[in-house]
Design a protein around this motif. Structure first.
Motif, mmCIF file in Angstrom:
data_model
loop_
_atom_site.group_PDB
_atom_site.id
_atom_site.type_symbol
_atom_site.label_atom_id
_atom_site.label_comp_id
_atom_site.label_asym_id
_atom_site.label_seq_id
_atom_site.Cartn_x
_atom_site.Cartn_y
_atom_site.Cartn_z
ATOM 1 N N PRO A 285 0.823 -1.211 0.000
ATOM 2 C CA PRO A 285 0.000 0.000 0.000
ATOM 3 C C PRO A 285 0.860 1.265 0.000
ATOM 4 O O PRO A 285 2.092 1.189 0.067
ATOM 5 N N ALA A 286 0.210 2.413 -0.088
ATOM 6 C CA ALA A 286 0.939 3.681 0.019
ATOM 7 C C ALA A 286 1.660 3.720 1.371
ATOM 8 O O ALA A 286 1.078 3.408 2.414
ATOM 9 N N CYS A 287 2.924 4.097 1.340
ATOM 10 C CA CYS A 287 3.772 4.011 2.530
ATOM 11 C C CYS A 287 4.039 5.381 3.127
ATOM 12 O O CYS A 287 4.041 6.403 2.430
ATOM 13 N N ASP A 288 4.282 5.371 4.427
ATOM 14 C CA ASP A 288 4.655 6.606 5.128
ATOM 15 C C ASP A 288 6.148 6.875 5.020
ATOM 16 O O ASP A 288 6.572 8.028 4.945
ATOM 17 N N ILE A 289 6.928 5.805 5.024
ATOM 18 C CA ILE A 289 8.391 5.931 5.067
ATOM 19 C C ILE A 289 9.006 4.901 4.128
ATOM 20 O O ILE A 289 8.557 3.755 4.061
ATOM 21 N N ALA A 290 10.046 5.328 3.412
ATOM 22 C CA ALA A 290 10.866 4.405 2.624
ATOM 23 C C ALA A 290 12.304 4.498 3.112
ATOM 24 O O ALA A 290 12.803 5.608 3.367
ATOM 25 N N LEU A 291 12.960 3.368 3.258
ATOM 26 C CA LEU A 291 14.337 3.305 3.735
ATOM 27 C C LEU A 291 15.216 2.754 2.620
ATOM 28 O O LEU A 291 14.964 1.665 2.111
ATOM 29 N N LEU A 292 16.264 3.510 2.266
ATOM 30 C CA LEU A 292 17.090 3.155 1.122
ATOM 31 C C LEU A 292 18.565 3.145 1.523
ATOM 32 O O LEU A 292 19.091 4.159 1.998
ATOM 33 N N ASN A 293 19.198 2.005 1.329
ATOM 34 C CA ASN A 293 20.637 1.869 1.553
ATOM 35 C C ASN A 293 21.232 1.227 0.308
ATOM 36 O O ASN A 293 21.664 0.075 0.330
ATOM 37 N N PRO A 294 21.233 1.954 -0.825
ATOM 38 C CA PRO A 294 21.659 1.331 -2.091
ATOM 39 C C PRO A 294 23.154 1.056 -2.120
ATOM 40 O O PRO A 294 23.948 1.790 -1.518
ATOM 41 N N PRO A 295 23.551 -0.007 -2.807
ATOM 42 C CA PRO A 295 24.986 -0.289 -2.954
ATOM 43 C C PRO A 295 25.649 0.768 -3.815
ATOM 44 O O PRO A 295 24.991 1.491 -4.566
ATOM 45 N N TYR A 296 26.971 0.842 -3.722
ATOM 46 C CA TYR A 296 27.701 1.881 -4.448
ATOM 47 C C TYR A 296 28.111 1.441 -5.847
ATOM 48 O O TYR A 296 28.570 2.246 -6.638
ATOM 49 N N TYR A 297 27.952 0.139 -6.148
ATOM 50 C CA TYR A 297 28.300 -0.328 -7.490
ATOM 51 C C TYR A 297 27.086 -0.120 -8.420
ATOM 52 O O TYR A 297 26.008 0.249 -7.978
ATOM 53 N N GLY A 298 27.265 -0.367 -9.714
ATOM 54 C CA GLY A 298 26.157 -0.282 -10.654
ATOM 55 C C GLY A 298 25.993 1.072 -11.285
ATOM 56 O O GLY A 298 24.947 1.367 -11.866
#
Length: 357
Positions: A285-298
């Motif tokens: 569903p529609a979220c209040d919070i998104a948490l992002l820890n993307p890798p540095y490669y790519g």
């Protein structure tokens, strides 16, 4: 400010086999084998060796296995319909006459050891494991194969080595590479499970620990974590949201399996783990919070994918938190409908807050 980046990738059909997989394909070309009932290919690339096998033995059962859903879907685009392409945490629990393992010299050692052990366990007596590595002076892969017991036949090439091992008995005992460890979230000690190929195997990544410590999760929040890895961040979010719900998403099928395992052991019932690679999440569903820890490669593509997905899934006024050491990259682009509204230091990282219009 630049628009959100949109990089073009080569069509899958334009991508050559990885060097170690090409070694296997070349090795198979002059094969004197007259028949083949079944084979499995464990490719870190697109699994082109499976096509070579099915072309040489059209009546065989060839499986191309991937742990990563993105790679599996990309492989399906160029793989023969006669090849069974699967994405699952472990190799199928069945028997094979032939197992092909292309190993990259820069690949993850524990993952390759895990696949050697799993594939060897599933080989029939008389079956062969053929492994290749793009390192002409390799000793590491050779040592791993020699530990299986039988004699290893080595074929040297200018670009690497190909090894062939024939199984003659069931005496080898495979090792487990799983890990279990704990970390504190407020007044709780949570158990985390992980295994090779899962991001942050055997520990809570420093960036993840900073995210857990500094990203606020109000009670009742619906939280989305993209790239959940071992699930430590998503479990912390679920614990803190209490009456809310956390969704843990990763393209690695093992990450989802082990996040679910840890959530069950910790009796966290307000967490749903989802294997996904394209950001299409109709059941979230529609979220209040998104948490992002993307890798540095790519080349920043994964970070871009996370940001675009967060923008789609956040409600108006929802917040995305990004833990990074690449803040300048985020400042280069217009992420509308996300707007950066805060930047704080979290240990040796920056914690960026983006708010959705």
């Amino acid at each position: 400010m630049k628009p959100s980046p949109c990089k073009l990738e080569l069509a899958v059909s334009d991508l050559p086999p990885l060097p170690s997989e090409q070694l296997l394909i070349d090795h198979l070309a002059p094969s004197t084998r007259s028949s083949l009932a079944s084979a499995i290919v464990m490719s870190p690339g697109r699994g082109q060796a499976a096509n070579a096998l099915i072309a040489a033995f059209p009546n065989s059962k060839v499986t191309s296995w991937f742990v990563d859903l993105h790679r599996a879907e990309r492989a399906r685009e160029v793989t023969s319909e006669d090849v069974h392409v699967i994405c699952q945490p472990d190799l199928p629990d069945t028997s094979w006459e032939l197992a092909l393992l292309p190993v990259l010299k820069t690949g993850e050692a524990e993952m390759n050891r895990d696949l050697i052990h799993q594939s060897w366990q599933r080989l029939t007596i008389g079956g062969e494991l053929i492994a290749a590595v793009n390192a002409p002076k390799d000793t590491w892969l050779l040592n791993q194969l020699q530990a299986l017991g039988p004699k290893v036949r080595c074929h040297d090439h200018a670009t690497g080595r190909v090894y062939v091992v024939r199984k003659s008995s069931e005496t080898f005992k495979p090792k487990t590479f799983d890990a279990e460890f704990t970390h504190r979230v407020d007044d709780r000690i949570l158990t985390v499970h992980s295994c090779p190929s899962v991001f942050s195997h055997r520990s809570v990544d420093r960036a993840a620990a900073a995210m857990i410590r500094h990203a606020p999760i109000p009670e009742g929040s619906t939280v989305l974590e993209l790239g959940c890895g071992n699930g430590a961040v998503a479990m912390a979010a679920a614990v803190r949201s209490q009456t809310g719900h956390a969704y843990a998403v990763d393209c690695n099928s093992r990450a989802i399996q082990y996040t679910e395992r840890a959530a069950a052991q910790n009796q966290i019932k307000n967490l749903t783990a989802i294997v996904n690679h394209n950001g299409m999440l109709p059941n979230v569903p529609a979220c209040d919070i998104a948490l992002l820890n993307p890798p540095y490669y790519g080349d920043f593509r994964i970070a871009e994918h996370f940001m675009v997905t967060a923008a789609k899934k956040l409600r108006s006024g929802g917040e995305a938190y990004v833990i990074t050491k690449q803040t300048d990259r985020y400042l280069e682009y217009d992420w509308w409908p996300l707007e950066m509204t805060d930047r704080t230091t979290a240990q040796s990282y920056d914690l960026l807050r983006f708010t959705r219009e």
